[in-house]
Design a protein around this motif. Structure first.
Motif, mmCIF file in Angstrom:
data_model
loop_
_atom_site.group_PDB
_atom_site.id
_atom_site.type_symbol
_atom_site.label_atom_id
_atom_site.label_comp_id
_atom_site.label_asym_id
_atom_site.label_seq_id
_atom_site.Cartn_x
_atom_site.Cartn_y
_atom_site.Cartn_z
ATOM 1 N N UNK A 3 1.958 52.404 33.135
ATOM 2 C CA UNK A 3 2.944 52.033 32.127
ATOM 3 C C UNK A 3 2.372 51.061 31.101
ATOM 4 N N UNK A 4 1.386 50.259 31.538
ATOM 5 C CA UNK A 4 0.747 49.288 30.634
ATOM 6 C C UNK A 4 -0.769 49.444 30.728
ATOM 7 N N UNK A 5 -1.304 50.535 30.181
ATOM 8 C CA UNK A 5 -2.725 50.826 30.357
ATOM 9 C C UNK A 5 -3.669 49.791 29.757
ATOM 10 N N UNK A 6 -3.209 49.018 28.799
ATOM 11 C CA UNK A 6 -4.071 48.018 28.154
ATOM 12 C C UNK A 6 -3.999 46.656 28.835
ATOM 13 N N UNK A 7 -3.176 46.526 29.847
ATOM 14 C CA UNK A 7 -2.977 45.230 30.509
ATOM 15 C C UNK A 7 -3.543 45.220 31.927
ATOM 16 N N UNK A 8 -4.780 45.616 32.062
ATOM 17 C CA UNK A 8 -5.410 45.626 33.376
ATOM 18 C C UNK A 8 -5.602 44.200 33.887
ATOM 19 N N UNK A 9 -5.555 44.054 35.200
ATOM 20 C CA UNK A 9 -5.764 42.764 35.860
ATOM 21 C C UNK A 9 -7.174 42.760 36.437
ATOM 22 N N UNK A 10 -7.943 41.737 36.134
ATOM 23 C CA UNK A 10 -9.312 41.674 36.644
ATOM 24 C C UNK A 10 -9.590 40.270 37.171
ATOM 25 N N UNK A 11 -10.617 40.174 37.988
ATOM 26 C CA UNK A 11 -10.980 38.879 38.525
ATOM 27 C C UNK A 11 -12.267 38.937 39.309
ATOM 28 N N UNK A 12 -12.814 37.769 39.612
ATOM 29 C CA UNK A 12 -14.014 37.663 40.433
ATOM 30 C C UNK A 12 -13.617 37.263 41.851
ATOM 31 N N UNK A 13 -14.434 37.669 42.802
ATOM 32 C CA UNK A 13 -14.234 37.339 44.206
ATOM 33 C C UNK A 13 -15.432 36.526 44.660
ATOM 34 N N UNK A 14 -15.198 35.261 44.982
ATOM 35 C CA UNK A 14 -16.287 34.332 45.263
ATOM 36 C C UNK A 14 -16.240 33.858 46.707
ATOM 37 N N UNK A 15 -17.278 33.136 47.083
ATOM 38 C CA UNK A 15 -17.398 32.620 48.448
ATOM 39 C C UNK A 15 -17.084 31.129 48.557
ATOM 40 N N UNK A 16 -16.637 30.508 47.478
ATOM 41 C CA UNK A 16 -16.361 29.073 47.499
ATOM 42 C C UNK A 16 -15.260 28.739 48.507
ATOM 43 N N UNK A 17 -15.338 27.568 49.085
ATOM 44 C CA UNK A 17 -14.365 27.148 50.099
ATOM 45 C C UNK A 17 -12.947 27.128 49.550
ATOM 46 N N UNK A 18 -12.789 26.770 48.278
ATOM 47 C CA UNK A 18 -11.439 26.641 47.734
ATOM 48 C C UNK A 18 -10.744 27.989 47.529
ATOM 49 N N UNK A 19 -11.501 29.095 47.581
ATOM 50 C CA UNK A 19 -10.874 30.413 47.437
ATOM 51 C C UNK A 19 -10.931 31.209 48.739
ATOM 52 N N UNK A 20 -11.366 30.586 49.816
ATOM 53 C CA UNK A 20 -11.412 31.265 51.105
ATOM 54 C C UNK A 20 -10.005 31.546 51.606
ATOM 55 N N UNK A 21 -9.801 32.740 52.100
ATOM 56 C CA UNK A 21 -8.512 33.197 52.635
ATOM 57 C C UNK A 21 -7.394 33.078 51.594
ATOM 58 N N UNK A 22 -7.754 33.418 50.385
ATOM 59 C CA UNK A 22 -6.783 33.462 49.298
ATOM 60 C C UNK A 22 -6.467 34.925 48.988
#
Length: 296
Positions: free
Chosen positions: A182-201
């Protein structure tokens, strides 16, 4: 190969009838010492494991693993009074496996071997989790993985959640991309890191039509597109980031909700793969996601 008492050994028949050990997965009579089956069709190889009730255990593309083996795949229910039941989650109650049927090029395989190879493969698997009747169909064809889950319950059942299509992508996966038709121009993207603050997020946490991940060591990416889902259940896609273990995809449904009596619902997803340098993988993934829309 329909599993029935007449093809089970006496000991196994007793275990099936009474589930003597609540922790023991049902073991269909596939022949002696066959705890794993590896199926290759084209560029995709799928590992199936007895230890996880014959749900997928690893997905390879062109000989390189895209997912980890040490995780649960398939469908799992979380009940308020007990926790998880289903697939590799044997810590509470076993998923009661009813039958398995293996097909190569649409021909039934009566005695599967440890390694199977053909143009196409299909596993039809029926099981029961409390009042839920499950039918899982896993297919490999045209270098793609198709997964279909149908759920039926005659009774109303309160749940904490249901996870479908669990894919434990390798911990080296470092990026995701997801989009809605429905919103082909609004893709969601992101990086997946190993930092402690993003663990189990949990990342993403959105209702999307497709989701892709990129694995830089192999230069490979995977795109999963939802082909069918009931409106009831309000599904969302999410990725659980556990550094060093996996970046795990879930299709989450019935979050703190009750499945109504008489409910029957089918979810279907296709996953395909490609190879790209980091700078162009997103464009290629978008293109593949659009192509997969025709798989309906």
């Amino acid at each position: 190969m329909i599993v029935s008492p007449r093809i089970l050994s006496p000991v196994l028949g007793l275990a099936l009838a009474g589930f003597v050990s609540a922790k023991e997965p049902f073991k269909p009579n596939l022949g002696p010492d066959l705890p794993r089956i590896t199926v290759t069709c084209g560029d995709v190889t799928l590992l199936l494991r007895q230890a996880t009730q014959w749900t997928p255990g690893r997905i390879d593309f062109r000989g390189k693993a895209m997912t980890t083996e040490s995780s649960a795949y398939g469908t799992v229910f979380s009940f308020p009074d007990v926790g998880f039941i289903g697939t590799a989650h044997l810590e509470n109650e076993p998923e009661k496996l009813q039958s398995l049927d293996f097909f190569l090029d649409d021909k039934r395989v009566e005695a599967p071997t440890a390694e199977l190879k053909s143009g196409s493969f299909r596993l039809e698997r029926k099981s029961r989790i409390r009042t839920f009747e499950l039918t899982n169909v896993t297919e490999l064809k045209e270098h793609r993985l198709y997964e279909t889950t149908t759920v039926h319950t005659a009774e109303a059942v309160p749940l904490k959640l249901v996870y479908h299509f669990m894919h434990a992508w390798r911990p080296t996966v470092n990026a995701f991309l997801a989009g809605s038709d429905a919103l082909p121009d609004n893709a969601i993207s992101g990086t997946l890191r190993d930092d402690a603050e993003v663990a189990k997020k949990f990342y993403l946490n959105e209702r999307v039509d497709w989701m892709a991940v990129y694995e830089p060591q192999s230069g490979q990416y995977a795109v999963s597109r939802l082909l069918q889902a009931p409106e009831l259940g309000e599904h969302i896609a999410t990725i659980w980031n556990v550094p060093g273990t996996y970046r795990k995809f879930y299709l989450k449904c019935f979050n703190s909700a009750t499945v109504p009596a008489g409910f029957t619902g089918t979810w279907r997803m296709v996953t395909a793969f490609g190879i790209s340098p980091p700078e162009t993988w997103e464009a290629q993934a978008r293109s593949l996601a659009a192509t997969l829309g025709d798989a309906r």
